[in-house]
Design an enzyme around this catalytic site. Structure first.
Site, PDB file in Angstrom:
ATOM      1  N   THR A   1       0.820  -1.214   0.000  1.00  0.00           N
ATOM      2  CA  THR A   1       0.000   0.000   0.000  1.00  0.00           C
ATOM      3  C   THR A   1       0.853   1.263   0.000  1.00  0.00           C
ATOM      4  O   THR A   1       0.506   2.261  -0.652  1.00  0.00           O
ATOM      5  CB  THR A   1      -0.926   0.007   1.229  1.00  0.00           C
ATOM      6  OG1 THR A   1      -1.824  -1.111   1.140  1.00  0.00           O
ATOM      7  CG2 THR A   1      -1.741   1.286   1.303  1.00  0.00           C
TER       8      THR A   1
ATOM      9  N   LEU B   1      -3.553  -7.546   4.132  1.00  0.00           N
ATOM     10  CA  LEU B   1      -2.103  -7.514   4.354  1.00  0.00           C
ATOM     11  C   LEU B   1      -1.426  -6.276   3.790  1.00  0.00           C
ATOM     12  O   LEU B   1      -0.239  -6.315   3.469  1.00  0.00           O
ATOM     13  CB  LEU B   1      -1.445  -8.777   3.765  1.00  0.00           C
ATOM     14  CG  LEU B   1      -2.125 -10.108   4.091  1.00  0.00           C
ATOM     15  CD1 LEU B   1      -1.421 -11.246   3.375  1.00  0.00           C
ATOM     16  CD2 LEU B   1      -2.158 -10.354   5.580  1.00  0.00           C
ATOM     17  N   CYS B   2      -2.141  -5.177   3.664  1.00  0.00           N
ATOM     18  CA  CYS B   2      -1.582  -3.956   3.070  1.00  0.00           C
ATOM     19  C   CYS B   2      -1.027  -4.234   1.674  1.00  0.00           C
ATOM     20  O   CYS B   2      -0.029  -3.638   1.266  1.00  0.00           O
ATOM     21  CB  CYS B   2      -0.496  -3.348   3.966  1.00  0.00           C
ATOM     22  SG  CYS B   2      -1.134  -2.623   5.480  1.00  0.00           S
ATOM     23  N   ASN B   3      -1.650  -5.153   0.981  1.00  0.00           N
ATOM     24  CA  ASN B   3      -1.253  -5.482  -0.387  1.00  0.00           C
ATOM     25  C   ASN B   3      -2.523  -5.580  -1.225  1.00  0.00           C
ATOM     26  O   ASN B   3      -2.981  -6.676  -1.569  1.00  0.00           O
ATOM     27  CB  ASN B   3      -0.476  -6.807  -0.422  1.00  0.00           C
ATOM     28  CG  ASN B   3       0.258  -7.015  -1.729  1.00  0.00           C
ATOM     29  OD1 ASN B   3      -0.314  -6.890  -2.805  1.00  0.00           O
ATOM     30  ND2 ASN B   3       1.538  -7.319  -1.635  1.00  0.00           N
TER      31      ASN B   3
END
Length: 843
Positions: free
Chosen positions: A136, A404-406
């Site tokens: 992110t 997962l900030c992805n």
């Protein structure tokens, strides 16, 4: 010489090159891992005990001053910072003649520093491209790119773009960013892109720069920047992902790309040679090095000195990053293979693994020690990630779940389009929530990530968890619903065994005394969850999951004196503290403290934004803060302002829907169309006005707990009290004549109730989904693994763990005048409970 098999070669990688056996290192250096399985090294790895001891000796043996001075202590700090900077460059094989290293807070801060430099380097702005697997923090750079940009959704798109760079000559500044390793599934992307872009870009004026996010990669793999011509222009990373401590990041800059920062507008202390403030507004930036121009303000010099101890400790324990890479590769391959091999009784895969087809766990160049996956039941339905993470937590297994900030990698793996996600956002989906499955698809993944000190037991422990709780061995529903004896129902058969209210949310119960009738309101029992404790910094409501000692806060309602009396401490202890607060909202004449003033404050309760009235009296805040060890105060839900409502529930026949999967077609008649959903107001309750459980169900659950004598880790098979379920009403059966004829879980088939002499009517809204909070002993505040472990095996509906039933006053009751029915709108211990069953339910 006897030949060595490939399997033997693999296991030789386990701990190879380490100073000692992995288990020996763990026992001495990582005491925090006692009775814990830690599988979230991609978030942060763990720091060694000797690292902290070494750093402590540094601090107590030396005097370190602010580096921005000429004193002896300051010069010592400056010298140590310079030494550590060089050591860090050498750790990544980066020639200090070709590279400079800038200390920052973390990898994200380094990314932002590059983005700010690109933005300020030209008035025309810059173009930004990033790979879909980006974290992110890399995606966020696009908001600063005035020339637009592009998300590359595949490696082939990147290769095609690179090949066309020489065809288009442009003066526009360009930045291409990508992760060296996906933090979602561990897939490793080509390092060669940096050189390819540089070679192609030189034909167009050399205005294309590369940014490599190496944060995930460097936690378990060496990063080799020895060839400056092939290295990224900017490399970002976080040292805590390598060493666990200190919390520090770095930006490694190719000096030939340093001109990007020449026009950076902001300057901080220590980055300038002179600043004029009166009259002429002018400053002269330092020119001695890139890091001198970019390290704004005082460096975190203590953390940098700690980094020196981290390098030394890491090398002493593990030898090299190559050793760690081999060790984690072996374990990741074994974990992946075992999860991939799991099958239900009918051959259905248990794990849906999200591995890139381009990667191979045997090839460190393509795959790191991260595994992303979801679980399915034997019917192919998804099992919620939140439930798995909660169950793992009760077993002291630490994993990660979510997106997962992805965002790109996760959505791509799960098949979500941008339009899909916008629609789900409108439906309530948020980062970090427990909307696990929407429109038949998972909203996130489970992630296991390994580190230097991960051992074989960690792998076995997690796989055994999945095998025990999620691998279905046979097609059976025996455990879902307890056997019901085929005897006629003799009414009245049920009665209220106990009535409890929880005046302060997530604190102990007040049990209504026998013989006393208690008022019931639309929002639930009078005074139930009307107060909460809020964090004085964030305003969030506290809960037992984070603060188990809240169970030892015991409120009681004294209607004779109109006070809420609160005691803290274990029952019967001699050092209990006492606080009294008026029940009257405007009465400030309290027994032991003054209500003083209240202030409206926004608080977060179960994800809802709620306005509460916080008590500003210092003694009130101190009373709770001292006991819990967290800055908090008491708050009250405002009168006549309920904007919270019970969560929508499935119809009472939800169990029937689940059972349909296992029985002959036509066994149940078709359901009629559901009526329009009614709104049931609540105060600070989690989901509904009233929670009801059955004593028979608690007894049956305890039989199951005792039958399962296998003790896993710190768990025990000790029976649990009904109090752990924090119900308002505990219903028991009249069993004087037939004590063995209990009907556990019969409440699953209730759709309505009549209670008391006035037959007050209640609707049953649905089953109560359970979390790990039921594992907290309500008398000691100690967390256990039961009853959640047994519930996870025996009480699932639509892959959610349930126990108890949500209820509310019937709509037909609330249309009547409460004042005319004051006596009817009460409950008492001993009241008869007459249930109504789903129309197609028979004993």
């Amino acid at each position: 010489m006897v030949g060595v098999t490939s399997c033997e070669e693999e296991i030789l990688e386990y701990g190879r090159g380490y100073s000692e056996d992995v288990d020996t290192i763990r026992e001495r250096e990582y005491p925090q891992l006692k009775d814990t399985t830690y599988l979230d090294h991609a978030g942060t790895t763990l720091y060694a005990k000797s690292l902290i001891e070494s750093f402590s000796r540094e601090l107590t043996s030396n005097l370190f001053g602010n580096p921005h001075s000429l004193s002896t202590s300051s010069q010592l700090s400056t010298q140590r910072v310079d030494d550590v900077r060089l050591r860090a460059l050498r750790f990544f094989k980066a020639d200090p003649e070709e590279f400079d290293l800038v200390f920052v807070a973390n990898a994200t801060a380094a990314i932002k520093l590059v983005a700010d430099g690109m933005r300020d380097s030209t008035r025309q702005g810059f173009w930004y491209g990033y790979h879909v697997d980006a974290h992110t923090s890399l995606v966020g750079v696009r908001e600063l790119a005035e020339k637009g940009g592009r998300c590359f959704t595949s490696d082939d798109e990147v290769e095609d773009w690179i090949s066309r760079l020489c065809d288009v000559r442009s003066e526009s500044l360009k930045l291409f960013a990508y992760p060296a390793q996906s933090n979602m599934n561990g897939r490793r992307l080509p390092f060669s892109w940096c050189k390819k872009i540089r070679d192609q870009g030189e034909t167009t004026g050399g205005n294309v720069y590369t940014l490599l996010d190496a944060a995930s990669l460097v936690s378990t793999s060496p990063l080799d920047l020895s060839d400056a011509s092939a290295a990224p222009d900017f490399t970002v990373l976080s040292f805590y992902k390598i060493f666990g401590f200190p919390d520090l990041g770095a930006l490694i800059v190719r000096k030939s790309a340093g001109q990007i920062f020449e026009h950076r507008r902001y300057f901080g202390g220590g980055t300038v040679d002179m600043v004029l403030t009166r009259g002429l507004q002018w400053h002269a930036k330092k020119q001695s090095s890139i890091h001198d121009r970019l390290e704004d303000g005082t460096l975190p010099f203590h953390n940098i000195i700690a980094l020196d101890s981290a390098f030394a400790t890491h090398e002493r324990l593990f030898g090299s990053m190559q050793n760690i890479s081999s060790h984690t590769r072996f374990l990741a391959k074994r974990l992946y293979d075992r999860l991939n091999a799991l099958r239900h009784f009918n051959g259905q895969r248990v794990c849906e693994l999200y591995k890139s087809p381009r990667s191979d766990y045997n090839q460190p160049s393509t795959q790191g020690p991260i595994i992303a996956f979801n679980l399915r039941n034997s019917q192919g339905s998804w099992i919620g990630k939140s439930e798995v993470e909660r169950l793992a937590a009760t077993k002291n297994i630490q994993i990660r779940s979510g997106s997962l900030c992805n965002p790109g990698g996760t959505s791509g793996s799960l098949g979500w389009t941008g339009a899909d996600l916008l629609q789900q956002f409108s439906a309530g989906l948020r980062c970090g929530d427990d909307h696990d499955v929407m429109d038949g698809r998972p909203t996130g993944v489970l992630r296991l990530s390994l580190g230097p000190m991960t051992n074989l037991e960690d792998i076995n422990t997690f796989v055994e968890l999945v095998e025990e709780f999620y691998v279905e061995k046979a097609a059976t529903v025996d455990s879902l619903v307890a056997p019901v004896h085929s005897v006629p129902l003799q009414q009245p058969r049920f009665y209220i065994e106990s009535l409890s209210l929880y005046p302060i949310k997530s604190c102990g119960p007040f049990k209504v005394p026998d013989g006393r009738r208690w008022e019931i309101r639309r929002e639930g029992l009078a005074w139930d969850r009307e107060w909460c404790l809020i964090h004085q910094g964030t305003g969030a409501a506290l809960n037992q999951k984070k603060y188990p000692r809240m169970a030892l806060i015991r409120p009681s309602i004294d209607l004779d004196r109109n006070v809420l009396r609160v005691t803290c401490g274990e029952p019967g202890s001699t050092d209990q503290k006492l606080l009294e607060v008026s029940l009257l909202r405007e009465n400030t004449e309290l027994a032991t403290t003054s209500l003083c003033q209240r202030t409206s404050k926004a608080s977060t309760v179960c994800g809802d934004q709620v306005t509460v009235q916080a008590y500003t009296s210092p003694p009130v805040a101190q009373f709770f803060s001292d006991f819990l060890g967290v800055p908090c105060t008491l708050a009250r839900f405002p009168p006549h302002s309920s904007t919270r409502y019970a969560s929508p529930r499935k119809a009472p026949g939800a169990w029937k829907q689940y059972l349909r999967k296992f029985v002959m077609p036509g066994s149940f008649p078709q359901d009629p169309s559901p009526p329009p959903a009614e709104k049931h107001p609540i105060l600070l309750s989690n989901e509904s006005p009233i929670l009801l459980i059955s004593r028979s169900s608690v007894n049956y659950l305890n039989e199951n707990i005792k039958a399962n004598q296998k003790k896993i880790r710190t768990g025990t098979s000790k029976a649990v009290a009904a109090d752990v379920f924090r119900a308002n009403i505990v219903v028991a059966e009249s069993l004087a004549d037939s004590p063995k004829m209990e009907q556990p879980y019969i409440e699953d088939q209730w759709e309505a109730l009549k209670i008391g002499p006035g037959e007050l009517r209640f609707d049953v809204l649905g089953s109560c989904q359970r979390c790990s909070m039921v594992c907290i002993d309500q008398f000691t505040g100690v967390r256990r693994d039961e009853p959640f472990s047994t519930l996870a095996k025996t009480r699932k509906i639509n892959n959610k763990i349930v126990f108890g039933r949500h209820c509310s006053l019937s709509a037909s009751e609330v249309t009547q005048d409460q004042h005319d029915n004051a006596e009817r709108w009460t409950l008492m211990v001993g009241d008869i409970v007459i249930p109504s069953y789903a129309h197609d339910y028979t004993l």
